[in-house]
Design a protein around this motif. Sequence first.
Motif, short mmCIF file in Angstrom:
data_model
loop_
_atom_site.label_atom_id
_atom_site.label_comp_id
_atom_site.label_asym_id
_atom_site.label_seq_id
_atom_site.Cartn_x
_atom_site.Cartn_y
_atom_site.Cartn_z
N THR A 95 0.82 -1.22 0.00
CA THR A 95 0.00 0.00 0.00
C THR A 95 0.85 1.27 0.00
O THR A 95 0.41 2.31 -0.50
N SER A 96 2.06 1.21 0.53
CA SER A 96 2.91 2.41 0.58
C SER A 96 3.46 2.80 -0.79
O SER A 96 3.97 3.90 -0.96
N GLN A 97 3.35 1.90 -1.77
CA GLN A 97 3.91 2.15 -3.10
C GLN A 97 2.85 2.63 -4.10
O GLN A 97 3.18 2.84 -5.27
N GLN A 98 1.62 2.80 -3.68
CA GLN A 98 0.58 3.25 -4.60
C GLN A 98 0.53 4.78 -4.61
O GLN A 98 0.87 5.43 -3.63
N ARG A 99 0.10 5.35 -5.73
CA ARG A 99 0.15 6.81 -5.91
C ARG A 99 -1.12 7.31 -6.60
O ARG A 99 -1.77 6.59 -7.35
N ILE A 100 -1.45 8.59 -6.35
CA ILE A 100 -2.39 9.32 -7.19
C ILE A 100 -1.66 10.53 -7.75
O ILE A 100 -0.74 11.07 -7.12
N THR A 101 -2.07 10.96 -8.95
CA THR A 101 -1.49 12.11 -9.62
C THR A 101 -2.59 13.10 -9.93
O THR A 101 -3.62 12.73 -10.51
N LEU A 102 -2.38 14.36 -9.56
CA LEU A 102 -3.33 15.43 -9.82
C LEU A 102 -2.69 16.45 -10.74
O LEU A 102 -1.56 16.90 -10.48
N GLY A 106 1.09 17.30 -8.92
CA GLY A 106 2.06 16.22 -8.75
C GLY A 106 1.43 14.98 -8.17
O GLY A 106 0.26 14.70 -8.39
N THR A 107 2.21 14.21 -7.40
CA THR A 107 1.78 12.92 -6.90
C THR A 107 1.74 12.90 -5.37
O THR A 107 2.32 13.74 -4.70
N ASN A 108 1.05 11.88 -4.85
CA ASN A 108 0.96 11.71 -3.41
C ASN A 108 0.80 10.23 -3.08
O ASN A 108 0.33 9.44 -3.89
N THR A 109 1.23 9.86 -1.88
CA THR A 109 1.08 8.50 -1.38
C THR A 109 -0.12 8.43 -0.44
O THR A 109 -0.61 9.45 0.04
N PRO A 110 -0.63 7.24 -0.15
CA PRO A 110 -1.75 7.15 0.79
C PRO A 110 -1.32 7.48 2.21
O PRO A 110 -0.24 7.08 2.65
N GLY A 111 -2.15 8.21 2.91
CA GLY A 111 -1.88 8.49 4.31
C GLY A 111 -2.37 7.37 5.21
O GLY A 111 -1.80 7.14 6.28
N TRP A 112 -3.43 6.65 4.76
CA TRP A 112 -4.00 5.56 5.56
C TRP A 112 -4.46 4.44 4.65
O TRP A 112 -4.73 4.66 3.47
N ALA A 113 -4.55 3.25 5.21
CA ALA A 113 -5.01 2.09 4.46
C ALA A 113 -5.68 1.11 5.41
O ALA A 113 -5.36 1.06 6.61
N SER A 114 -6.62 0.34 4.89
CA SER A 114 -7.19 -0.79 5.63
C SER A 114 -7.38 -1.93 4.65
O SER A 114 -7.42 -1.72 3.44
N PHE A 138 -5.99 9.04 0.39
CA PHE A 138 -4.94 9.98 0.00
C PHE A 138 -5.33 11.40 0.41
O PHE A 138 -6.31 11.95 -0.10
N PRO A 139 -4.57 12.04 1.33
CA PRO A 139 -4.86 13.43 1.69
C PRO A 139 -4.84 14.34 0.47
O PRO A 139 -4.00 14.19 -0.43
N LEU A 140 -5.78 15.29 0.41
CA LEU A 140 -5.94 16.18 -0.74
C LEU A 140 -5.45 17.59 -0.44
O LEU A 140 -5.52 18.05 0.71
N PRO A 141 -4.97 18.31 -1.46
CA PRO A 141 -4.56 19.71 -1.27
C PRO A 141 -5.74 20.57 -0.81
O PRO A 141 -6.91 20.24 -1.03
N GLU A 208 4.60 17.43 3.99
CA GLU A 208 4.05 18.13 2.84
C GLU A 208 4.07 17.19 1.64
O GLU A 208 5.02 16.45 1.43
N ALA A 209 3.03 17.24 0.84
CA ALA A 209 2.98 16.48 -0.41
C ALA A 209 2.17 17.28 -1.41
O ALA A 209 1.39 18.16 -1.03
N PHE A 210 2.34 17.01 -2.68
CA PHE A 210 1.76 17.79 -3.75
C PHE A 210 2.38 19.19 -3.77
O PHE A 210 2.93 19.67 -2.78
N VAL A 211 2.21 19.85 -4.91
CA VAL A 211 2.63 21.25 -5.02
C VAL A 211 1.68 22.09 -4.17
O VAL A 211 0.47 21.96 -4.27
N GLY A 212 2.22 22.93 -3.33
CA GLY A 212 1.39 23.72 -2.43
C GLY A 212 1.19 23.08 -1.08
O GLY A 212 0.82 23.75 -0.13
N GLY A 213 1.44 21.78 -1.00
CA GLY A 213 1.49 21.13 0.30
C GLY A 213 0.17 20.57 0.79
O GLY A 213 -0.90 21.10 0.54
N VAL A 214 0.25 19.43 1.45
CA VAL A 214 -0.85 18.85 2.20
C VAL A 214 -0.29 18.50 3.56
O VAL A 214 0.45 17.53 3.71
N THR A 215 -0.60 19.30 4.53
CA THR A 215 -0.06 19.08 5.87
C THR A 215 -0.95 18.12 6.64
O THR A 215 -2.15 18.33 6.77
#
Length: 248
Positions: A95-102, A106-114, A138-141, A208-215
């Motif tokens: 699960t740590s290797q999966q990504r979304i691209t916006l 840019g891209t982001n990894t999942p913050g949580w999984a079940s 995946f946390p969003l901007p 921080e992830a994505f351009v502009g950050g996701v804290t």
Amino acid sequence: MKLTLASGVAVALALVACQPNYAYLPVTNATIIRGNVAAEYPIPADIPHGDVRVASYGIVDVGPRHPKNPADRLRALHLRFTVENSGDRDWTFDTSQQRITLAGYGTNTPGWASASAGGAPPLVHIPAMQKRTVDLFFPLPAALQRAKELPAFDVVWHLQAYDKLVSHRTPFERVVIQPPSDYYGPYDYGNDYWWGPPYWSNPAYGGEAFVGGVTVPRRFYGAPVQIHREPDGGRFMERGNAAPAQPH
């Protein structure tokens, strides 16, 4: 049954929308699975011994189990992977290797999984002749907190099967739908239901992830979290820590 994005809109009435008027459908490899629309990939492609289905259940709220502030939460995109292994060797889904691209972010990894019953994330093993359901969040901007602000995204995913790394990019687009009269609400996931704690928190997730950050505040990782769906007004899911969860 295979379908295009255009024909998928017609069956989207059976989907659980991320808001009353929106749903996300895969642009390619779309198929109807028990009334839901997902992208389906045979594994391996040449001589299939199973498959992977990728679907989106829209945008959810994530917050601490016992928030000091009711507004202490953030938005995340919910993706579901259903992995069915009909072969004679085990598969692995990290699960740590999966990504979304916006687009523009840019891209982001999942913050949580079940995951459904079996080994817990991040390494989800799919034994021969078994199926696992994995939910990623995946946390969003800040500028993309609601479906009306998020028109599309790509999912870049990987699966280890038969000593090979299978990789695909699955694009999703937002469509407008009208919920059916027998719409059962935000927890209707059909026969493949699984969405509940315990949630695996990704220790590699950056501040921080994505351009502009996701804290993501560190307190979200120091205690169990609760996750529930849009729109606002719904309560956080109370599922306890037992696994597997039972269908509603």
